[in-house]
Design a protein around this motif. Structure first.
Motif, PDB file in Angstrom:
ATOM      1  N   GLU A   1       0.845  -1.195   0.000  1.00 50.68           N
ATOM      2  CA  GLU A   1       0.000   0.000   0.000  1.00 50.68           C
ATOM      3  C   GLU A   1       0.882   1.247   0.000  1.00 50.68           C
ATOM      4  O   GLU A   1       1.904   1.293   0.696  1.00 50.68           O
ATOM      5  CB  GLU A   1      -0.889   0.042   1.236  1.00 50.68           C
ATOM      6  N   LEU A   2       0.461   2.254  -0.732  1.00 48.95           N
ATOM      7  CA  LEU A   2       1.098   3.563  -0.711  1.00 48.95           C
ATOM      8  C   LEU A   2       0.081   4.564  -0.189  1.00 48.95           C
ATOM      9  O   LEU A   2      -0.942   4.797  -0.831  1.00 48.95           O
ATOM     10  CB  LEU A   2       1.574   3.952  -2.116  1.00 48.95           C
ATOM     11  N   HIS A   3       0.346   5.086   0.995  1.00 46.40           N
ATOM     12  CA  HIS A   3      -0.574   6.019   1.646  1.00 46.40           C
ATOM     13  C   HIS A   3      -1.996   5.474   1.691  1.00 46.40           C
ATOM     14  O   HIS A   3      -2.973   6.170   1.409  1.00 46.40           O
ATOM     15  CB  HIS A   3      -0.533   7.387   0.959  1.00 46.40           C
ATOM     16  N   GLY A   4      -2.110   4.201   2.014  1.00 46.38           N
ATOM     17  CA  GLY A   4      -3.410   3.582   2.238  1.00 46.38           C
ATOM     18  C   GLY A   4      -4.059   2.970   1.012  1.00 46.38           C
ATOM     19  O   GLY A   4      -5.093   2.312   1.137  1.00 46.38           O
ATOM     20  N   GLU A   5      -3.500   3.155  -0.178  1.00 46.95           N
ATOM     21  CA  GLU A   5      -4.065   2.588  -1.404  1.00 46.95           C
ATOM     22  C   GLU A   5      -3.179   1.445  -1.885  1.00 46.95           C
ATOM     23  O   GLU A   5      -1.965   1.601  -2.010  1.00 46.95           O
ATOM     24  CB  GLU A   5      -4.171   3.647  -2.495  1.00 46.95           C
ATOM     25  N   THR A   6      -3.792   0.297  -2.196  1.00 50.35           N
ATOM     26  CA  THR A   6      -3.028  -0.847  -2.675  1.00 50.35           C
ATOM     27  C   THR A   6      -2.515  -0.566  -4.082  1.00 50.35           C
ATOM     28  O   THR A   6      -3.294  -0.278  -4.989  1.00 50.35           O
ATOM     29  CB  THR A   6      -3.881  -2.122  -2.684  1.00 50.35           C
ATOM     30  N   VAL A   7      -1.194  -0.666  -4.256  1.00 51.12           N
ATOM     31  CA  VAL A   7      -0.592  -0.367  -5.553  1.00 51.12           C
ATOM     32  C   VAL A   7       0.064  -1.591  -6.186  1.00 51.12           C
ATOM     33  O   VAL A   7       0.300  -1.613  -7.396  1.00 51.12           O
ATOM     34  CB  VAL A   7       0.435   0.778  -5.442  1.00 51.12           C
ATOM     35  N   VAL A   8       0.362  -2.612  -5.387  1.00 49.32           N
ATOM     36  CA  VAL A   8       0.986  -3.830  -5.889  1.00 49.32           C
ATOM     37  C   VAL A   8       0.382  -5.013  -5.159  1.00 49.32           C
ATOM     38  O   VAL A   8       0.141  -4.950  -3.941  1.00 49.32           O
ATOM     39  CB  VAL A   8       2.518  -3.804  -5.668  1.00 49.32           C
ATOM     40  N   GLY A   9       0.103  -6.078  -5.879  1.00 50.52           N
ATOM     41  CA  GLY A   9      -0.379  -7.309  -5.260  1.00 50.52           C
ATOM     42  C   GLY A   9       0.240  -8.512  -5.923  1.00 50.52           C
ATOM     43  O   GLY A   9       0.335  -8.565  -7.154  1.00 50.52           O
ATOM     44  N   VAL A  10       0.673  -9.482  -5.118  1.00 45.52           N
ATOM     45  CA  VAL A  10       1.218 -10.741  -5.623  1.00 45.52           C
ATOM     46  C   VAL A  10       0.632 -11.882  -4.802  1.00 45.52           C
ATOM     47  O   VAL A  10       0.598 -11.809  -3.566  1.00 45.52           O
ATOM     48  CB  VAL A  10       2.756 -10.774  -5.539  1.00 45.52           C
ATOM     49  N   VAL A  11       0.159 -12.916  -5.480  1.00 48.06           N
ATOM     50  CA  VAL A  11      -0.328 -14.130  -4.834  1.00 48.06           C
ATOM     51  C   VAL A  11       0.399 -15.302  -5.478  1.00 48.06           C
ATOM     52  O   VAL A  11       0.276 -15.514  -6.692  1.00 48.06           O
ATOM     53  CB  VAL A  11      -1.848 -14.295  -4.986  1.00 48.06           C
ATOM     54  N   ALA A  12       1.156 -16.038  -4.682  1.00 43.76           N
ATOM     55  CA  ALA A  12       1.873 -17.215  -5.170  1.00 43.76           C
ATOM     56  C   ALA A  12       1.151 -18.466  -4.692  1.00 43.76           C
ATOM     57  O   ALA A  12       0.907 -18.626  -3.497  1.00 43.76           O
ATOM     58  CB  ALA A  12       3.312 -17.215  -4.662  1.00 43.76           C
TER      59      ALA A  12
END
Length: 271
Positions: free
Chosen positions: A110-121
């Motif tokens: 999260e950047l300042h409360g907003e999700t900007v990157v997600g990874v699920v392995a």
């Protein structure tokens, strides 16, 4: 600057998820046992949950010491950089405990409360899913070959395949079963995988038309929610709200809103 930051965060999330997934897949002891319980005696933590979270936080902290953390197994710090990592080191712990293959490592930034990157392995599937906000979603196989993810075209609701999950608190589970019983006649069928992160990625990959669950925490859905949205799905909670512990809903456009309305009508968000 932001694009470079997102690229760096994605690279680090992929490395951490890959290494934690390898640890969980290859290091699972034959005598794996419950190390602790959470919300109820059947909501379990294993020694491997704890080891995977430590691996992830140590790796990320080594590269970015000023970032914060929110982790399922206790990692919690504010940080000073504006970046917070939201981590589920083993989503699908009960599956993992029983030797079932549907489990995953979920890491979001999260950047300042907003999700900007997600990874699920998902190591037992040989797949890793990821997304950068505004950059689309992808899946990579065990050889690193990537494909773009896109959710399915919307079917009629009576042909929609929807997944859900059940809480570990008995009273909540009973209510969820009642909601599912009312919902099933409206759909093609309901699935229950045991991993919210995998379900959200399956919406992104076109393997499900929709997904809903009550009682999730941020670490359960942060990465998968972004991946689903970047693949073209709609996500939310109760009508007009974001995903939350009350309700998390995801679906291909054309399924999301009817599913959300049905869940509201059936009182899926309360006892």
């Amino acid at each position: 600057m932001t694009d470079t930051l997102h690229t760096d965060l994605l690279r680090l999330a992929r490395e951490a998820a890959h290494r934690a997934g390898e640890l969980l897949r290859d290091g699972r002891p034959a005598d794996l046992a419950v190390a602790a319980t959470k919300s109820s005696p059947i909501d379990v933590v294993t020694e491997m949950d704890l080891a995977a979270e430590k691996l992830i936080t140590d790796l990320i902290s080594g590269h970015r010491p000023d970032d914060g953390f929110l982790g399922e197994e206790g990692a919690s710090s504010e940080g000073t950089s504006g970046i917070r990592w939201v981590i589920d080191p083993l989503d699908g712990t009960v599956n993992y405990l029983y030797g079932l293959p549907t489990w995953a490592v979920s890491i979001a930034a999260e950047l300042h409360g907003e999700t900007v990157v997600g990874v699920v392995a998902a190591p037992m599937r040989g797949e890793t899913y990821g997304a950068v906000r505004g950059g689309g979603a992808w899946a990579a196989d065990a050889r690193g070959r990537e494909r773009v993810l896109a959710c399915r075209p919307a079917p009629p609701m009576d042909q929609a395949l929807v997944s859900t999950g059940f809480n570990y608190v008995t009273e909540v589970r009973s209510h969820q079963a009642e909601v599912a019983a009312r919902l099933i006649p409206k759909l093609r069928d309901i699935r229950r995988s045991g991993s919210a992160a995998v379900d959200l990625c399956d919406v992104a990959a076109g393997r499900l038309d929709g997904y809903y669950e009550r009682g999730l925490n941020a670490w359960d859905f942060a990465a998968g929610d972004l991946i689903a949205r970047e693949a073209g799905a709609l996500t939310g909670g109760r009508p007009g709200e974001r995903p939350s512990r009350d309700l998390t809903v995801a679906g291909t456009p054309g399924v999301f809103e009817p599913l959300q309305r049905l869940l509201e009508d059936f009182g899926a968000w309360h006892d």
